[in-house]
Design a protein around this motif. Structure first.
Motif, PDB file in Angstrom:
ATOM      1  N   LEU A 308       0.826  -1.211   0.000  1.00 28.85           N
ATOM      2  CA  LEU A 308       0.000   0.000   0.000  1.00 28.85           C
ATOM      3  C   LEU A 308       0.858   1.259   0.000  1.00 28.85           C
ATOM      4  N   GLU A 309       1.893   1.270   0.820  1.00 26.51           N
ATOM      5  CA  GLU A 309       2.774   2.446   0.872  1.00 26.51           C
ATOM      6  C   GLU A 309       3.502   2.625  -0.456  1.00 26.51           C
ATOM      7  N   SER A 310       3.821   1.521  -1.129  1.00 28.19           N
ATOM      8  CA  SER A 310       4.481   1.608  -2.429  1.00 28.19           C
ATOM      9  C   SER A 310       3.543   2.205  -3.474  1.00 28.19           C
ATOM     10  N   LEU A 311       2.291   1.811  -3.430  1.00 29.49           N
ATOM     11  CA  LEU A 311       1.319   2.354  -4.382  1.00 29.49           C
ATOM     12  C   LEU A 311       1.134   3.852  -4.177  1.00 29.49           C
ATOM     13  N   ILE A 312       1.130   4.271  -2.925  1.00 27.62           N
ATOM     14  CA  ILE A 312       0.984   5.699  -2.641  1.00 27.62           C
ATOM     15  C   ILE A 312       2.241   6.456  -3.065  1.00 27.62           C
TER      16      ILE A 312
END
Length: 591
Positions: A308-312
């Protein structure tokens, strides 16, 4: 031929090949390639291609081969995949330089910018160092052809499974190999999120890869290389001691209980030496003790958080809610490919910032059920483990290396036990003169609340001892007592040498990892060498080091660490041998 591990693919193939080659190469390979002079004398033919090493006979009495590939580079589409066998080569490959450390965020215990211990360790703190192209091992042998195959010691370094490197000068295998007429091997393996990651888009349906335990699979791959090739270097593939320290010991213990390796007809190792390690869940530990093995759900949550943090961070979603929607609706193969394409530094920066702030920056073996059982201690008590002689090591003052953790709970003090940050510790230790009068005071290191250090219950010594009771002692005892229910071939030592120049005898004493220079016989440049080793304590520590190496050598040869030079009979567990020394001689006792 040994039975292969089902469903491993390339990993199974290299292990199957190892079993065949180990029985066909034999010592004759070493004799055939060890003759002659110059580079030709140090050429060895591995199953993947020839390598030529370095003649260090004049300096250390050994030959060495460093940077030998045991797997393909786990980059691009091979990131977060089981290690693949190296691509064969035909030209002689130079094996005289250490390969890069596995990519990591630099800490005190990792490499500097030059893949070695130097002044850049202090300037690179918190930065990304190393490379994903790192799956190499190193081999040391005495500088002579063996009369008979030599025992093999395969070392797995520590570093909390997030840092460390085989080029650390403490891990140089020359002194141990020469003094014990052994072959010493050290292994790089993937670290941090690259070594342990349970993320849904990466699942392939293969048990090994789906485990998320890529670091453990790396070590297995390296052991397969040893099984198939160590005879060409004079080693005995039927006498392999798998040794690890700290996180390395955790990984070694994990392989001892791995259902994947229990299923093998022939073992990849024949003794285990686990120094300052263990493998317990909270279920089998005393109340309040610190578990090593956390539920798989913890690691799945961390894997999801990284995704999720990578997508953001990659601009694919503006917030966590939309990132979660994208992760749920996106094609797993596309998400996996996107993660594999992200720069390593970008991913590690997310760990350093976003995940660390959420308490998700740690790495450790994942209890997936195949590479690691859900409850390792229960598996041992049920007899489901690789039954080999075990040697456990413990340092009396383990947690004096981690007094910051006194802040974990009020009963440990509630505040950090260290005043200096890592950069200051490095700068002081790097330039320290052990022959001069003390250049620092204990009050610069330890907060007033923990002084005097020997105050009952509240002093630095007492707080460290309590943290050790809940951590290193607890996990060692849990595993050793479980093993004792199944076998008698168990030994343990207590390392108690604290003859450092003042005030470091009180600040560190016999701290975590301070036994490693003695085990390897290396007292030269390294992180704590200048604050630990002086001319005054040289006679005693050198004698102690010889005794510790002799014990490890005996264990590697015979599966029993008893050696006549100890002057004491080493009792089986729960008895322990105490390794200590005065300024002038070794002082070995029994407890």
């Amino acid at each position: 031929m040994s039975r292969v591990i089902h469903g491993v693919g390339p990993l199974a193939r290299v292990l199957r090949l190892a079993s065949v080659v180990a029985t066909t190469i034999g010592l004759a390979a070493c004799a055939g390639t060890g003759a002659g002079s110059g580079a030709n004398a140090l050429r060895r033919d591995t199953t993947f291609g020839p390598v030529v090493g370095r003649d260090d006979a004049t300096q250390s009495g050994t030959w060495r081969w460093t940077g030998v590939p045991y797997a393909q580079s786990p980059i691009g589409p091979l990131r977060w995949r089981a290690p693949q066998a190296p691509q064969p080569w035909t030209a002689v490959r130079d094996a005289t330089h250490f390969a890069p450390a596995c990519v990591q965020t630099q800490r005190l215990y990792g490499p500097g910018l030059n893949n070695r211990y130097d002044e850049t360790v202090g300037t690179a703190l918190g930065r990304t160092v190393g490379s994903e192209d790192c799956l190499y091992l190193n081999i040391w042998t005495p500088a002579s052809r063996p009369v008979a195959p030599r025992p093999v010691i395969v070392f797995v370094h520590g570093g909390s499974n997030i840092s460390g490197y085989t080029a650390d000068p403490v891990y140089d295998g020359a002194a141990l190999a020469r003094s014990q007429d052994a072959v010493v091997v050290s292994v790089n393996y993937r670290l941090g999120i690259f070594g342990f990651l349970d993320a849904a888009p990466l699942k392939t349906g293969q048990r090994e890869e789906d485990s998320g335990n890529f670091a453990l699979l790396d070590i297995v791959q390296a052991l397969g290389f040893v099984a198939g090739n160590i005879a060409a270097f004079g080693g005995d593939p039927e006498r392999v001691t798998l040794m690890g320290q700290s996180a390395g010991a955790v990984n070694v213990d994990a392989l001892m209980v791995s259902p994947m390796l229990v299923a093998r007809a022939r073992p990849l190792f024949h003794r285990v030496a686990a120094l300052s390690g263990g493998l317990s869940t909270a279920a089998t530990l005393p109340r309040g003790a610190i578990a090593v093995v956390l539920p798989r759900s913890v690691w799945a949550t961390r894997g999801e958080a990284l995704l999720l943090e990578s997508l953001i961070a990659g601009g694919h979603a503006p917030n966590e809610a939309q990132a979660r929607q994208l992760a749920r609706d996106g094609a797993p193969a596309q998400l996996a490919a996107w993660l594999r394409a992200m720069p390593a530094d970008t991913l590690l920066e997310l760990v350093r910032t976003r995940l660390a702030a959420r308490g998700m920056a740690a790495s450790n073996p994942i209890p997936d059920g195949w590479v690691l059982p859900p409850d390792p201690i229960a598996a041992v008590r049920a007899g489901r483990y690789v039954k080999v002689p075990v040697l456990a090591g413990h340092a009396r003052d383990e947690t004096k290396l981690f007094p910051q953790l006194f802040a974990l709970r009020p009963d440990l003090g509630g505040t950090s036990g260290r005043l200096l940050d890592d950069a200051t510790v490095f700068a002081l230790a790097h330039r320290y003169d052990p022959e001069a009068p003390p250049q620092t005071r204990i009050e610069q290191w330890i907060p007033p609340a923990y002084l005097p250090t020997d105050a009952p219950r509240t002093g630095f010594d007492a707080r460290a001892a309590e943290l050790d009771r809940l951590w290193f002692t607890a996990i060692r005892d849990d595993l050793m007592n479980a093993l004792q229910s199944q076998q008698r071939e168990l030994w343990a030592y207590e390392f108690e040498w604290d003859g450092l120049p003042a005030p470091f005898d009180r600040i560190f004493g016999a701290a975590h990892a301070f036994d490693l220079p003695f085990v390897f016989g290396n007292f030269g440049p390294s992180l704590f060498a200048n604050i630990s080793f002086s001319r005054a304590n040289a006679p005693g520590r050198l004698a102690l080091s010889q005794a510790m190496m002799a014990s490890l050598g005996a264990f590697a040869r015979n599966g029993d660490p008893n050696d006549p030079t100890l002057g004491k009979a080493w009792p089986r567990w729960p008895g322990r041998l105490v390794f200590d020394a005065t300024a002038t001689e070794k002082a070995i006792g029994v407890r």
